[in-house]
Design a protein around this motif. Structure first.
Motif, short mmCIF file in Angstrom:
data_model
loop_
_atom_site.label_atom_id
_atom_site.label_comp_id
_atom_site.label_asym_id
_atom_site.label_seq_id
_atom_site.Cartn_x
_atom_site.Cartn_y
_atom_site.Cartn_z
N ILE A 181 33.61 -51.55 15.46
CA ILE A 181 34.26 -52.11 16.30
C ILE A 181 33.32 -53.28 17.13
O ILE A 181 32.44 -52.84 17.67
CB ILE A 181 34.78 -51.00 17.31
N PRO A 229 26.33 -59.86 16.78
CA PRO A 229 25.21 -59.60 15.93
C PRO A 229 25.05 -58.17 15.31
O PRO A 229 25.01 -58.11 14.21
CB PRO A 229 24.06 -59.99 16.61
N GLY A 271 27.53 -55.95 15.21
CA GLY A 271 28.86 -55.55 14.24
C GLY A 271 28.65 -56.35 12.97
O GLY A 271 28.94 -55.76 11.87
N GLY A 323 37.78 -58.30 18.83
CA GLY A 323 39.05 -58.22 19.97
C GLY A 323 39.26 -59.77 20.19
O GLY A 323 40.21 -60.06 20.59
N VAL A 358 26.39 -64.20 21.78
CA VAL A 358 25.69 -65.20 21.01
C VAL A 358 26.47 -66.41 21.21
O VAL A 358 25.94 -67.78 21.15
CB VAL A 358 25.27 -64.56 19.70
N THR A 384 25.73 -68.61 23.99
CA THR A 384 24.29 -68.89 23.99
C THR A 384 24.06 -70.39 23.87
O THR A 384 24.25 -70.77 22.73
CB THR A 384 23.51 -68.05 23.40
N HIS A 408 21.09 -72.00 23.62
CA HIS A 408 19.79 -72.15 22.59
C HIS A 408 19.23 -71.09 22.62
O HIS A 408 18.82 -70.43 23.37
CB HIS A 408 18.98 -73.16 23.65
N ALA A 430 41.76 -57.88 16.18
CA ALA A 430 42.28 -56.80 17.01
C ALA A 430 41.65 -56.12 17.93
O ALA A 430 40.64 -55.46 17.29
CB ALA A 430 43.14 -56.01 16.07
N THR A 465 30.36 -52.91 20.74
CA THR A 465 31.27 -53.70 21.64
C THR A 465 30.56 -54.70 22.57
O THR A 465 31.22 -55.17 23.38
CB THR A 465 32.20 -52.67 22.16
N GLY A 466 29.41 -54.28 22.73
CA GLY A 466 28.48 -55.26 23.67
C GLY A 466 28.80 -54.96 25.23
O GLY A 466 29.26 -53.78 25.39
N THR A 467 28.78 -55.98 25.77
CA THR A 467 28.68 -55.98 27.19
C THR A 467 29.59 -57.23 27.76
O THR A 467 29.72 -58.13 27.16
CB THR A 467 27.24 -56.31 27.80
N SER A 520 18.94 -64.75 30.90
CA SER A 520 20.09 -65.57 30.87
C SER A 520 20.23 -66.73 31.88
O SER A 520 20.64 -67.68 31.77
CB SER A 520 21.45 -64.69 30.92
N GLN A 573 17.67 -69.11 31.46
CA GLN A 573 17.88 -70.08 30.34
C GLN A 573 18.91 -70.94 30.49
O GLN A 573 18.82 -72.02 30.05
CB GLN A 573 17.95 -69.03 29.27
N PHE A 612 25.31 -65.13 36.54
CA PHE A 612 24.60 -64.43 35.45
C PHE A 612 23.74 -63.10 36.27
O PHE A 612 22.46 -63.32 36.26
CB PHE A 612 23.72 -65.08 34.64
N ASP A 632 24.04 -54.12 22.19
CA ASP A 632 24.16 -54.15 23.55
C ASP A 632 24.68 -52.90 24.29
O ASP A 632 24.47 -52.60 25.54
CB ASP A 632 24.65 -55.25 24.18
N ALA A 639 19.93 -56.11 18.32
CA ALA A 639 21.34 -55.68 18.05
C ALA A 639 21.26 -55.59 16.43
O ALA A 639 22.06 -54.84 15.95
CB ALA A 639 22.01 -56.77 18.49
C1 LIG Z 1 23.99 -66.34 28.19
C2 LIG Z 1 23.02 -65.64 27.14
C3 LIG Z 1 21.94 -66.04 26.61
C4 LIG Z 1 21.47 -65.15 25.79
N1 LIG Z 1 20.17 -65.60 25.04
C5 LIG Z 1 19.68 -65.09 24.17
C6 LIG Z 1 18.39 -65.53 23.18
O1 LIG Z 1 18.02 -66.52 23.65
N2 LIG Z 1 17.93 -64.80 22.33
C7 LIG Z 1 18.40 -63.40 22.07
O2 LIG Z 1 17.82 -62.74 21.34
N3 LIG Z 1 19.38 -62.89 22.72
C8 LIG Z 1 19.99 -63.60 23.84
N4 LIG Z 1 21.02 -63.00 24.35
C9 LIG Z 1 21.55 -61.66 24.25
C10 LIG Z 1 22.56 -61.45 22.98
O3 LIG Z 1 23.20 -62.58 23.13
C11 LIG Z 1 22.85 -60.18 22.78
O4 LIG Z 1 21.84 -59.17 23.00
C12 LIG Z 1 23.64 -59.85 21.54
O5 LIG Z 1 24.82 -60.72 21.41
C13 LIG Z 1 24.06 -58.35 21.37
O6 LIG Z 1 24.81 -58.34 20.48
P1 LIG Z 1 25.73 -57.34 20.36
O7 LIG Z 1 26.51 -57.48 18.84
O8 LIG Z 1 25.60 -56.09 20.64
O9 LIG Z 1 27.07 -57.37 21.35
P2 LIG Z 1 27.78 -58.85 21.80
O10 LIG Z 1 27.22 -60.04 21.44
O11 LIG Z 1 28.29 -58.69 23.16
O12 LIG Z 1 29.24 -58.76 20.74
C14 LIG Z 1 30.19 -57.72 21.16
C15 LIG Z 1 31.53 -58.02 20.43
O13 LIG Z 1 32.40 -56.85 20.51
C16 LIG Z 1 33.59 -57.19 20.87
N5 LIG Z 1 34.46 -56.19 21.39
C17 LIG Z 1 34.29 -55.76 22.77
N6 LIG Z 1 35.23 -54.74 22.71
C18 LIG Z 1 35.97 -54.65 21.74
C19 LIG Z 1 37.16 -53.77 21.31
N7 LIG Z 1 37.51 -52.98 22.19
N8 LIG Z 1 37.35 -54.11 20.12
C20 LIG Z 1 37.16 -54.92 19.27
N9 LIG Z 1 36.06 -56.00 19.60
C21 LIG Z 1 35.60 -55.82 20.86
C22 LIG Z 1 33.23 -58.48 21.73
O14 LIG Z 1 34.40 -59.54 21.98
C23 LIG Z 1 32.11 -59.17 21.00
O15 LIG Z 1 32.55 -60.08 20.11
C24 LIG Z 1 21.78 -63.86 25.39
C25 LIG Z 1 22.88 -63.40 26.33
C26 LIG Z 1 23.57 -64.37 26.94
C27 LIG Z 1 24.88 -63.65 27.63
#
Ligand SMILES: Cc1cc2nc3c(=O)[nH]c(=O)nc-3n(C[C@H](O)[C@H](O)[C@H](O)COP(=O)(O)OP(=O)(O)OC[C@H]3O[C@@H](n4cnc5c(N)ncnc54)[C@H](O)[C@@H]3O)c2cc1C
Length: 306
Positions: A9, A13, A15, A34, A41, A44, A46, A79, A109-111, A153, A156, A234, A274, A286
């Motif tokens: 889900i 990165p 998932g 979703g 990402v 983001t 840069h 979905a 599902t991240g944050t 964040s 940056q 942020f 996350d 991640a």
């Molecule tokens: C502005 C910014 C700058 C950043 N810069 C950097 C950087 O330079 N270097 C670095 O390493 N990291 C950086 N990060 C952190 C990095 O982006 C995150 O650590 C990383 O994206 C986490 O990955 P993730 O897959 O856990 O979660 P996420 O990237 O948050 O992905 C989660 C996914 O789950 C989906 N989702 C959520 N709920 C549901 C649901 N119920 N059903 C289906 N899908 C769902 C969301 O739509 C999303 O696509 C940055 C973050 C931000 C916000």
């Protein structure tokens, strides 16, 4: 009902990596997303700390990951998952009117960004208030704007926004920024950025769009108003775990508790990235979580090991 070995889900990165590893292990894999693949990402501007990849944009990195996942046969479906129900040795994942039966679930599902919770924030969302510099930065060419926050964040994205804006007020409620030293140095050296530490935003003002912000210095009590055309927020992250409805244990702040193998307290449900309770939330961590979770799911599905 469609049957899978693994339902992932979230296609950030974590998932996508879980999808790559599970697909490559020849598990029948479905990745539910979703919104659009990429998660945080793709917003983001840069990325310069993902090992082995020179400075890049989030969009480029995610395009590569998505293609790699597809090449190993994992299915991607747009979905949002709405619930996970336990049924003996398997689970039923619902996404709207669709339901999927699976042996294991990886929650990735991240944050989402926390709201600041001040007057004007909701009212001017999309009309000057933004949580995404890459999406909205170009609208502020030759204008003055504010960035609120003190972590990586915030700094940056403030640096990125100097590409467009003439002036950036960087507002942070504490004495010092939490961001890594290299970002603090770059901010200090950037003439377009003016820092307001120990200051909080009390109100975002405007008519058709944002026109100014009211600030308060928390040490001196001094209040001031700055004309700005936009405010980028942020100010922290909260996990997207509400849809789980308490099916797995979470920390008091809502982040999912796992062991080192990404296993939750429920056999067959793993968490990665996350949304998990951990020290460092970055692409590299991640990706590591996603790989580990997929391997743990493989051990469960193939050898019944948990
Ligand atoms: C502005 C910014 C700058 C950043 N810069 C950097 C950087 O330079 N270097 C670095 O390493 N990291 C950086 N990060 C952190 C990095 O982006 C995150 O650590 C990383 O994206 C986490 O990955 P993730 O897959 O856990 O979660 P996420 O990237 O948050 O992905 C989660 C996914 O789950 C989906 N989702 C959520 N709920 C549901 C649901 N119920 N059903 C289906 N899908 C769902 C969301 O739509 C999303 O696509 C940055 C973050 C931000 C916000």
């Amino acid at each position: 009902m469609e049957k899978y070995d693994v339902v992932v889900i979230g296609a950030g990165p974590a998932g996508l990596t879980a999808g790559i590893y599970a697909g490559r292990a020849r598990l029948r894999t479905l990745v539910l997303e979703g919104m659009m693949p990429g998660g945080q990402v793709v917003v983001t501007s840069h990325i310069e700390n993902y090992p082995g990849v020179g400075p890049t944009t989030g969009t480029e990195l995610i395009a590569e990951m998505s293609e790699q996942m597809a090449s190993f046969g994992a299915e991607l479906k747009t979905a949002p998952a709405t619930s996970i129900e336990s049924r003996g040795d398997s689970f039923v994942v619902s996404a709207g009117s669709d339901t999927f039966e699976t042996r294991s679930v990886i929650v990735a599902t991240g944050t989402a960004y926390k709201k600041l919770g001040v007057p004007g924030e909701e009212e001017f969302l999309g009309r000057g208030v933004s949580y995404c510099a890459t999406c909205d930065g170009p609208f502020y060419k030759d204008l003055e704007i504010a960035v609120v926050g003190g972590g990586d964040s915030a700094l940056q994205e403030a640096l990125y926004l100097t590409t467009f804006a003439t002036k950036i007020y960087l507002i942070h409620r504490r004495d010092e920024f939490r961001a890594v030293p290299i970002l603090r140095e770059r901010v200090r050296e950037n003439e377009k950025i003016e820092c307001f530490c120990s200051c909080v935003v009390e109100r975002i003002n405007g008519a058709g769009g944002v026109e100014s912000i009211d600030l308060k210095n928390v040490k001196t009590g001094e209040q001031m108003t700055h004309p700005v055309a936009g405010v980028f927020l942020f100010v922290g992250l909260e996990p997207k775990t509400e849809f789980l409805g308490g099916i797995v244990d979470t920390a008091p702040d809502g982040f999912i508790l796992t062991d080192n193998d990404m296993k939750t307290n429920v056999r067959g449900i793993l968490a990665a990235g996350d949304c998990r309770s951990k020290l460092l939330r970055q692409i590299s961590t991640a990706v590591g979580d996603g790989a580990t979770a997929a391997f743990a799911a493989q051990c469960l599905v193939e050898d019944d090991q948990w």
